[in-house]
Design an enzyme around this catalytic site. Structure first.
Site, PDB file in Angstrom:
ATOM      1  N   LYS A  28      -9.867   2.068  -3.581  1.00  0.00           N
ATOM      2  CA  LYS A  28      -8.442   2.064  -3.257  1.00  0.00           C
ATOM      3  C   LYS A  28      -7.958   3.442  -2.826  1.00  0.00           C
ATOM      4  CE  LYS A  28      -6.929   2.637  -7.959  1.00  0.00           C
ATOM      5  NZ  LYS A  28      -6.162   3.854  -8.152  1.00  0.00           N
ATOM      6  N   THR A  29      -8.474   4.485  -3.447  1.00  0.00           N
ATOM      7  CA  THR A  29      -8.052   5.821  -3.029  1.00  0.00           C
ATOM      8  C   THR A  29      -8.494   6.086  -1.598  1.00  0.00           C
ATOM      9  OG1 THR A  29      -8.304   6.537  -5.302  1.00  0.00           O
ATOM     10  CG2 THR A  29      -8.025   8.249  -3.664  1.00  0.00           C
ATOM     11  N   ASP A 219       0.430   4.314  -5.675  1.00  0.00           N
ATOM     12  CA  ASP A 219      -0.832   4.082  -6.363  1.00  0.00           C
ATOM     13  C   ASP A 219      -0.549   3.532  -7.756  1.00  0.00           C
ATOM     14  OD1 ASP A 219      -3.527   4.089  -6.765  1.00  0.00           O
ATOM     15  OD2 ASP A 219      -3.656   6.205  -7.286  1.00  0.00           O
ATOM     16  N   GLU A 220      -1.474   2.775  -8.309  1.00  0.00           N
ATOM     17  CA  GLU A 220      -1.322   2.225  -9.673  1.00  0.00           C
ATOM     18  C   GLU A 220       0.011   1.489  -9.816  1.00  0.00           C
ATOM     19  OE1 GLU A 220      -3.904   2.385 -11.394  1.00  0.00           O
ATOM     20  OE2 GLU A 220      -4.931   4.305 -11.130  1.00  0.00           O
ATOM     21  N   GLN A 250      -5.730  -3.212 -14.947  1.00  0.00           N
ATOM     22  CA  GLN A 250      -5.691  -1.818 -15.368  1.00  0.00           C
ATOM     23  C   GLN A 250      -4.290  -1.376 -15.766  1.00  0.00           C
ATOM     24  OE1 GLN A 250      -8.432   0.979 -13.271  1.00  0.00           O
ATOM     25  NE2 GLN A 250      -8.638  -0.712 -11.827  1.00  0.00           N
ATOM     26  N   ARG A 601     -15.174   3.319 -15.452  1.00  0.00           N
ATOM     27  CA  ARG A 601     -15.241   4.698 -14.931  1.00  0.00           C
ATOM     28  C   ARG A 601     -16.659   5.083 -14.562  1.00  0.00           C
ATOM     29  NH1 ARG A 601     -11.237   4.548 -12.842  1.00  0.00           N
ATOM     30  NH2 ARG A 601     -11.269   2.409 -13.593  1.00  0.00           N
TER      31      ARG A 601
END
Length: 666
Positions: A28-29, A219-220, A250, A601
């Site tokens: 996504k980044t 984001d998020e 998340q 992660r």
DNA sequence: GGGGTTCAAGTTTTT
DNA sequence: CTTGAACCCC
């Protein structure tokens, strides 16, 4: 790296509002940075017209670097910030809209709580024991925070109040806002609330911002609260020129007012919303991904999602049981040392994550003993240290004389014979006049109310401050001289356990002064320096150590959005993860998402550790494995050190590991 | 008002 | 094992 078809469509789509449902590690980044580059090249937008917002400073820093790297120089002027910093920027432009004056302060959580304790004390009229008051202050802050995040005014809160407690909180909310205004201060939530209100109320402001901000990336997104959602809507307007990226699995900030259902709300409010799903995971070995998927499948979902990976199976996820917390720290530290040598890896490829900050303590000691460089994120931050808070309070008081929070903190530090009796008198006086405490010193009733000697001391303090205020053009030297003049360093030394601690604490003050000096030299105004520091999580480090090679120690919350080759997740035990305070299904579901964030992660290897017993408040207690362990797929994990492991195998492994460590140290 | 001692309770995560 | 608050005496 190439983008996959879904990523490409997310990047290229510019015709309207876009929601990207991005699973963990689905790039996504990369999509956000590629999209910014695309908007610059194909969208005809100037860098200044593109805004990207994140939740944490760390994420903002990270994204900013990646944007600069991928978009080249024009990327630099793309605005990447946290929601709160964006809110500050909007508020700063027109503080009057929120009833503020330009030099306004930002109250942090501690300031806000102490103000609320004062208000509650007054509300209940006197004798309340301190512990109860502290709890009540916390509760009030959390209630008020929820109201603010839902954009409710004190009036609305009062109207909706059902219980006596709600009514008390609503009344305190009103007092609290009034006191903030008298202090010319805002709290963290106000940084979202005030701008949202200002934009709601003024179509000119809206038009101004919508002209300036031509595209917004969030984001998020699953972590947005009501105020943030409203900000997104107001800033992008009818056009809905935004891309929001999120993953309901998340969502880990419900306790802070986050509303993951904003994902659904968005589809309702924007009928033209386009949704793109990213389901290919590029990060993790499939053993890791399958474990994570299995875990999260025990939660309810807003959106169905199937994450898959082509990265090959990798090693199974290790679940390591150790005797106690010392053994856990020891095991993790020595394994990191060994693995680094065996894999010829850098320290920076290793991360240890945990549920709460205190879990890092023992590990730090072991890492130090083994001379492993590490970086601790968050935790008892620099700004929580009392000497730093004191120095900052003096600075705040110079910049914003009405900042009552700052005044109360330092008026008697070091001692000036201005104790509880004097202060409560001064507060009475300020309350009657509706003024700040410092202004109340100017009252003609001062000597009548407090007696001649106390009045003289207060006036002396006021004049003393005014003198230093005159030197604010060079804030760092002024502050240094002020602290010297009032004997703060000596006082601090007296407060410290020993001379080592005294030196350490004074050096923290020096660090703060250096940071202030650095910013001041770039031409930042004192008020701006203060606000910026209030929103910082750490002092800015020197630029030349841009890429330090250090093992990362992070909370699960701080780890979100990051990835590491090798991850250890400590304390996989009941009471820690899920945390003991989490009892309801909804709370446990959030803990499960936290565990999910932790697992996802890892790129190459993942190790979960748990103990049989752990020191807790001075006594050793038996622990229980986390319920989440049973939710992991048996064929993707391997257990080490469990009671049913054959004794000789356990010993053999311990020996081998000890030998390996010895070899390394020789 | 200040300073020392004793005693109890207890931090989840971040802006 | 810590930290902070109550309590007492100067």
């Amino acid at each position: 790296m190439e983008l996959n078809p879904q990523q490409i469509s997310a990047v290229r789509y510019m015709d309207g509002p876009l929601l990207v449902l991005a699973g963990a590690g689905s790039g996504k980044t990369r999509v956000i940075t590629a999209k910014i580059a695309h908007l610059l090249r194909e969208g005809g937008l100037a860098p200044e017209q593109i805004f990207a917002v994140t939740f944490t400073n760390r994420a903002a820093r990270e994204m900013s670097e990646r944007v600069a790297a991928s978009a080249g120089r024009p990327g630099r002027s793309v605005s990447v910030s946290t929601f709160h910093r964006l809110g500050l920027r909007i508020l700063k432009e027109n503080p009057a809209a929120a009833g503020l004056r330009p030099g306004f302060s930002i109250f942090d959580t501690a300031d806000a709580e102490s103000l609320l304790r004062e208000l509650l004390r007054m509300h209940w009229g006197g004798a309340v024991d301190a512990a109860a008051l502290r709890d009540a202050g916390r509760a009030a802050l959390s209630m008020i925070s929820n109201w603010k995040n839902a954009l409710l005014t004190p009036d609305q809160a009062a109207a909706n109040a059902r219980s006596t407690l709600d009514r008390t909180h609503a009344a305190v909310y009103r007092d609290y806002q009034n006191h903030l205004l008298v202090s010319n201060a805002v709290d963290f939530d106000d940084l979202l609330l005030h701008p949202a209100r200002a934009l709601q109320q003024s179509s000119e402001r809206r038009a101004l911002w919508q002209a300036r901000l031509r595209y917004l990336l969030v984001d998020e997104y699953q972590d947005t609260n009501g105020a943030q959602y409203e900000l997104i809507r107001l800033l992008t307007g009818e056009r809905g020129a935004f891309t929001v990226v999120g993953d309901d699995d998340q969502s880990i900030y419900a306790w802070r007012g986050a509303r993951p259902d904003n994902l659904v709300t968005l589809a309702r409010d924007y009928p033209s919303l386009t949704v793109v799903k990213l389901e290919q995971n590029y990060r993790s070995r499939s053993s890791i991904l399958k474990s994570a998927n299995a875990l999260i499948s025990h939660n309810p979902h807003l959106f169905a999602k199937r994450l898959w990976s082509e990265r090959g199976p990798g090693d199974p996820v290790r679940i390591v049981t150790v005797a106690d917390d010392e053994g856990e720290a020891d095991r993790i530290a020595s394994e990191i040392v060994q693995q680094r040598a065996r894999l010829r890896a850098r320290w920076g490829e290793f991360a240890v994550v945990y549920r709460s900050n205190h879990q890092a303590r023992g590990l730090e000691l072991r890492l130090q003993a083994l001379r492993v460089p590490y970086r601790l994120s968050g935790g008892n931050s620099f700004f929580d240290r009392s000497e730093v808070r004191d120095a900052l309070a003096y600075f705040r008081l110079l910049v914003n004389p009405t900042d009552d929070g700052a005044l109360l903190r330092v008026i008697n530090v070091p001692r000036r014979q201005l104790g509880a009796a004097t202060l409560s008198g001064l507060q009475r006086l300020a309350g009657r006049r509706g003024s700040s405490l410092l202004d109340a010193i100017d009252s003609s009733d001062l000597a009548v109310e407090l007696g001649g000697s106390a009045a003289r001391r207060l006036l002396a303090f006021r004049d003393w401050l005014a003198h230093w205020r005159g030197r604010l053009d060079r804030p760092a030297p002024a502050l240094r001289d002020l602290l010297a003049d009032c004997g703060y360093e000596n006082w601090l030394a007296g407060e410290s356990r020993d001379s080592d601690q005294a030196r350490l604490r004074w050096s923290n003050v020096e660090l703060l002064l250096a940071a202030i000096e650095r910013r001041s030299l770039t031409g930042e105004e004192p008020a701006e320096i203060l606000r910026s520091l209030a929103l910082d999580d750490a002092l800015d480090r020197d630029e030349d150590e841009a890429d330090p090679d250090e093992v990362q120690l992070l909370t699960l919350h701080a780890a979100k959005g990051l990835e590491f080759a090798h991850v250890w997740l400590m304390g996989f035990e009941e009471g820690l993860l899920p945390h003991r305070n989490c009892v309801s299904d909804e709370q446990v579901a959030e803990e499960r998402r936290l565990a999910y964030v932790g697992l996802t992660r890892a790129m190459e290897t993942l190790t979960l550790t748990l103990t049989r017993q752990r020191r807790f408040r001075g006594e050793t207690r038996r622990t229980e494995p986390s319920r989440f362990l049973a939710e992991l797929p048996a064929d993707q994990v391997v257990w080490e050190g469990r009671d049913d492991e054959p004794e000789e195998r356990r010993e053999a492994r311990a020996r081998a590991s000890l030998d390996a460590l010895k070899n390394l140290l020789d």
